[in-house]
Design a protein around this motif. Sequence first.
Motif, short mmCIF file in Angstrom:
data_model
loop_
_atom_site.label_atom_id
_atom_site.label_comp_id
_atom_site.label_asym_id
_atom_site.label_seq_id
_atom_site.Cartn_x
_atom_site.Cartn_y
_atom_site.Cartn_z
N GLY A 25 0.82 -1.21 0.00
CA GLY A 25 0.00 0.00 0.00
C GLY A 25 0.84 1.25 0.00
O GLY A 25 2.01 1.22 -0.40
N TRP A 26 0.24 2.33 0.45
CA TRP A 26 0.92 3.62 0.50
C TRP A 26 0.65 4.35 1.81
O TRP A 26 -0.48 4.27 2.36
CB TRP A 26 0.44 4.52 -0.66
CG TRP A 26 1.20 4.30 -1.92
CD1 TRP A 26 2.33 4.93 -2.33
CD2 TRP A 26 0.87 3.37 -2.95
NE1 TRP A 26 2.72 4.47 -3.56
CE2 TRP A 26 1.86 3.52 -3.96
CE3 TRP A 26 -0.14 2.45 -3.13
CZ2 TRP A 26 1.85 2.75 -5.11
CZ3 TRP A 26 -0.15 1.69 -4.28
CH2 TRP A 26 0.83 1.84 -5.25
N THR B 45 -9.03 -4.20 1.77
CA THR B 45 -8.47 -2.85 1.68
C THR B 45 -8.79 -2.05 2.93
O THR B 45 -9.78 -2.28 3.61
CB THR B 45 -9.00 -2.11 0.45
OG1 THR B 45 -10.44 -2.06 0.51
CG2 THR B 45 -8.58 -2.78 -0.83
N TYR C 39 -8.71 2.06 3.65
CA TYR C 39 -8.50 3.42 3.16
C TYR C 39 -8.58 4.43 4.30
O TYR C 39 -9.44 4.30 5.19
CB TYR C 39 -9.57 3.81 2.13
CG TYR C 39 -9.45 3.15 0.78
CD1 TYR C 39 -10.09 1.95 0.52
CD2 TYR C 39 -8.72 3.75 -0.24
CE1 TYR C 39 -10.00 1.34 -0.73
CE2 TYR C 39 -8.61 3.17 -1.48
CZ TYR C 39 -9.27 1.96 -1.73
OH TYR C 39 -9.17 1.38 -2.97
N ILE D 15 -7.02 1.52 -4.89
CA ILE D 15 -5.84 0.66 -4.94
C ILE D 15 -6.21 -0.64 -5.64
O ILE D 15 -7.34 -1.12 -5.52
CB ILE D 15 -5.28 0.37 -3.52
CG1 ILE D 15 -3.91 -0.28 -3.60
CG2 ILE D 15 -6.25 -0.47 -2.70
CD1 ILE D 15 -3.19 -0.37 -2.25
N ARG E 60 -4.12 -4.50 -7.24
CA ARG E 60 -2.87 -5.24 -7.22
C ARG E 60 -2.86 -6.30 -8.30
O ARG E 60 -3.90 -6.80 -8.72
CB ARG E 60 -2.63 -5.86 -5.85
CG ARG E 60 -3.62 -6.90 -5.41
CD ARG E 60 -3.33 -7.33 -3.98
NE ARG E 60 -2.13 -8.15 -3.90
CZ ARG E 60 -1.46 -8.42 -2.77
NH1 ARG E 60 -1.87 -7.91 -1.64
NH2 ARG E 60 -0.40 -9.18 -2.78
N VAL F 259 1.45 -3.17 -7.01
CA VAL F 259 0.22 -2.49 -6.64
C VAL F 259 0.13 -1.16 -7.38
O VAL F 259 1.15 -0.56 -7.72
CB VAL F 259 0.10 -2.24 -5.12
CG1 VAL F 259 -0.12 -3.53 -4.37
CG2 VAL F 259 1.28 -1.47 -4.60
N LEU G 152 -2.03 2.67 -7.51
CA LEU G 152 -2.89 3.62 -6.80
C LEU G 152 -3.37 4.66 -7.79
O LEU G 152 -2.57 5.43 -8.34
CB LEU G 152 -2.13 4.30 -5.66
CG LEU G 152 -2.93 5.31 -4.84
CD1 LEU G 152 -4.09 4.60 -4.12
CD2 LEU G 152 -2.04 6.02 -3.83
N CYS H 291 5.64 3.90 -0.83
CA CYS H 291 5.12 2.55 -0.98
C CYS H 291 5.51 1.73 0.25
O CYS H 291 6.61 1.88 0.79
CB CYS H 291 5.70 1.92 -2.24
SG CYS H 291 5.11 0.24 -2.55
#
Length: 122
Positions: A35-36, A57, A59, A69, A71, A78, A80, A95
């Motif tokens: 993810g981020w 997920t 968020y 997002i 993948r 992944v 975004l 990331c």
Amino acid sequence: QVQLVESGGGLVQPGGSLRFSCVASGRDISIYAMGWYRQAPGKARELVVTITSDDTTNYADSVKGRFTISRDNGKNTVYLQMNTLKPEDTAVYYCYADIATTRWPVIRRDYWGQGTQVTVSS
């Protein structure tokens, strides 16, 4: 050796869109989540979104409905998609990955990309 390589980011006007990608590379690894996170000047690093290996997920409330997002497990990648960007989205985006090695010694830890600047400004 595990590495996360990011691409994307840049300067965009309010209301615009950007797309990130992040590839995890390394031998004999198992990815639990990617993810981020982001960090704005003078602020702590905060969650943007994560996705687990079973596609669960998480968020941040501030990006729900605007960021998506996705993948590609086969490519350890992944993506975004960031839409309707706001000036408050300006930050360095990192990331993130939760990865374990599959050979002895089995080590599970967090990994971080190098960070990519996103600036939302007119």
